[in-house]
Design a protein around this motif. Structure first.
Motif, short mmCIF file in Angstrom:
data_model
loop_
_atom_site.label_atom_id
_atom_site.label_comp_id
_atom_site.label_asym_id
_atom_site.label_seq_id
_atom_site.Cartn_x
_atom_site.Cartn_y
_atom_site.Cartn_z
N PHE A 179 -2.18 8.93 7.01
CA PHE A 179 -3.12 9.98 7.42
C PHE A 179 -3.82 9.47 8.67
O PHE A 179 -4.39 8.39 8.67
CB PHE A 179 -4.15 10.28 6.33
N PHE A 180 -3.77 10.27 9.76
CA PHE A 180 -4.34 9.85 11.04
C PHE A 180 -5.64 10.58 11.35
O PHE A 180 -5.75 11.80 11.19
CB PHE A 180 -3.36 10.11 12.19
N ILE A 181 -6.62 9.80 11.83
CA ILE A 181 -7.86 10.35 12.40
C ILE A 181 -7.96 9.83 13.83
O ILE A 181 -8.38 8.69 14.04
CB ILE A 181 -9.09 9.93 11.58
N PRO A 182 -7.53 10.62 14.83
CA PRO A 182 -7.55 10.13 16.21
C PRO A 182 -8.97 9.85 16.69
O PRO A 182 -9.93 10.49 16.25
CB PRO A 182 -6.91 11.26 17.01
N THR A 183 -9.10 8.88 17.60
CA THR A 183 -10.40 8.55 18.18
C THR A 183 -10.92 9.74 18.97
O THR A 183 -10.21 10.26 19.84
CB THR A 183 -10.27 7.33 19.12
N PRO A 184 -12.13 10.21 18.69
CA PRO A 184 -12.68 11.37 19.42
C PRO A 184 -12.70 11.13 20.93
O PRO A 184 -13.11 10.07 21.39
CB PRO A 184 -14.12 11.47 18.87
N GLY A 185 -12.18 12.10 21.67
CA GLY A 185 -12.18 12.01 23.12
C GLY A 185 -10.95 11.34 23.71
O GLY A 185 -10.74 11.40 24.92
N SER B 198 0.83 -1.21 0.00
CA SER B 198 0.00 0.00 0.00
C SER B 198 0.86 1.26 0.00
O SER B 198 1.82 1.37 0.76
CB SER B 198 -0.92 0.00 1.22
N LYS B 199 0.49 2.21 -0.84
CA LYS B 199 1.24 3.46 -0.96
C LYS B 199 1.12 4.30 0.31
O LYS B 199 2.08 4.91 0.77
CB LYS B 199 0.74 4.26 -2.16
N ALA B 200 -0.08 4.34 0.90
CA ALA B 200 -0.32 5.11 2.12
C ALA B 200 -1.38 4.41 2.96
O ALA B 200 -2.15 3.59 2.46
CB ALA B 200 -0.77 6.53 1.78
N VAL B 201 -1.42 4.77 4.26
CA VAL B 201 -2.34 4.14 5.20
C VAL B 201 -3.16 5.21 5.91
O VAL B 201 -2.62 6.21 6.40
CB VAL B 201 -1.58 3.29 6.24
N LEU B 202 -4.47 4.99 5.96
CA LEU B 202 -5.39 5.83 6.72
C LEU B 202 -5.83 5.05 7.95
O LEU B 202 -6.36 3.94 7.83
CB LEU B 202 -6.61 6.19 5.86
N SER B 203 -5.60 5.61 9.15
CA SER B 203 -5.89 4.85 10.36
C SER B 203 -6.07 5.77 11.56
O SER B 203 -5.90 6.99 11.46
CB SER B 203 -4.74 3.86 10.65
N ARG B 204 -6.40 5.16 12.70
CA ARG B 204 -6.33 5.86 13.98
C ARG B 204 -4.86 6.11 14.29
O ARG B 204 -3.97 5.46 13.74
CB ARG B 204 -6.95 5.00 15.09
N SER B 205 -4.62 7.02 15.24
CA SER B 205 -3.24 7.32 15.64
C SER B 205 -2.89 6.58 16.93
O SER B 205 -2.28 7.13 17.84
CB SER B 205 -3.05 8.83 15.82
N GLY B 206 -3.31 5.30 16.99
CA GLY B 206 -2.93 4.45 18.11
C GLY B 206 -1.44 4.19 18.10
O GLY B 206 -0.82 4.11 17.03
#
Length: 355
Positions: free
Chosen positions: A291-297, A268-276
């Motif tokens: 690209f990171f989308i942290p878990t809200p809260g 995979s060229k890039a990964v979209l995930s949580r920032s765990g």
């Protein structure tokens, strides 16, 4: 349990998403390679994953913390406070269960990955965490103090990170702490980097507690319909078997075991995930852009995403703000890099030979 020749080490990761379980995988392999006999203990999807990875090992179910996130981030701390009496009861039950496991299975040592009640004063006990500082907004001082008090019940604390400036956990894993030996054991990843041709433009890798995992999954499946490129979507749902479904430009899995995941991430060229933190260690090992989308809260994930974005390494945004167009910014960042520090497991595991 008679005629035991190898020392038995209880490895007990917290069931909070898949990160704690997956970062224990390289430790379990290292224990096997150094002539120890690991015994796995956890609950829920964490236990299911490790049973699939190590079907030859004994696996024991522990009391569940039943960590569930609220749908709205602003209620996260309130929900944790509301559930704290139940959490304390679970830790007490976990501690009682651990005493029985030690006797019944002849356990010689413990590695607890953030399971607060899995320790013993009679055998060497290790607490593994990347959080000596526990972020909780204006109560960070209190949550950190409480966490450190728990850690001090153990013989050692292992931090899966580097001790120098080139580290992944930042302020979380680097504070001055006394009364307990702290060892930086280097980032842990079950994955290895391979030079392989890219098959996917984007890999979506989900995990974490509900309902936020499902909320992000449903949102991304809808938004990625308009993505120009091939997408590999891993939901992070542990079922009896791995299943795949192809829908146009998207290949969708419920979950992947280590070998399949390793190949897919390398492709995979890039990964979209949580920032765990475990995901960050894996991406650094594979030297991937993300690209990171942290878990809200979750203050920890928000801190890690913000820190890595400010260092120019990884793009990120809040869940409610995400748009497909933002993925175009991934190439503006350097990506994560591996430090390739060698962990001397023989020396690390010498603790279990000391008593």
């Amino acid at each position: 349990m008679q005629n035991q020749t190898k020392k038995r080490i209880l490895v007990a990761p917290l069931n909070w998403g898949l990160g704690h379980a997956t970062r224990c995988i390289p430790l379990i392999h290292a224990l096997l390679e150094n002539e120890f006999e690991p015994v796995i203990a956890s609950d829920g999807i964490a236990l299911k994953l490790l049973e699939k990875e190590f079907p030859q090992l004994k696996a024991i179910e522990l009391p569940s913390y039943n960590i569930v996130y609220p749908k709205k981030a602003q209620f996260f701390k309130l929900k944790l406070l509301k559930n704290s009496p139940k959490l304390i009861q679970t830790i007490k039950a976990e501690s009682k269960h651990t005493k029985s496991i030690i006797i019944d299975y002849g356990i010689d040592g413990i590695i607890s990955d953030n399971r607060l009640g899995v320790f013993s004063k009679s055998i060497p006990s290790v607490f593994m965490t990347h959080q000596l500082k526990v972020l909780s907004g204006n109560t960070t001082w209190l949550s950190s103090k409480m966490h450190q008090k728990i850690i001090k019940q153990f013989d050692e604390c292992w931090i899966p990170d580097n001790c120098g400036e080139e580290n992944l956990s930042g302020d979380l894993g680097h504070v001055n702490m006394i009364d307990i030996p702290i060892k930086y054991i280097g980032p842990l990843s079950r994955l290895k980097k391979t030079n392989i041709k890219n098959k996917y433009d984007l890999m979506v890798l989900l995990s974490g507690p509900e309902p936020q995992r499902t909320l992000l999954q449903n949102s991304l499946l809808k938004k990625l319909k308009n993505y120009k490129g091939d997408v590999l979507f891993v939901k992070g749902i542990i079922d009896d078997e791995s299943k795949v479904f192809v829908n146009g430009h998207m290949t969708i899995y419920n979950f992947m075991t280590s070998k399949t995941l390793e190949k897919a991430m390398n492709e995979s060229k890039a990964v979209l995930s949580r920032s765990g933190y475990t995901t960050i260690m894996d991406l650094a090992k594979l030297e991937k852009k993300a690209f990171f989308i942290p878990t809200p809260g979750q203050y920890e994930q928000k801190y890690l995403a913000k820190r890595l974005t400010e260092l120019g390494l990884v793009a990120s945004c809040n869940q409610k703000d995400f748009t497909i167009e933002m993925l175009e910014t991934i190439d503006n960042y350097k990506g994560l890099k591996s430090t390739d520090d060698f962990t001397n497991y023989k020396k690390l595991f010498s603790l279990f030979q000391s008593k």
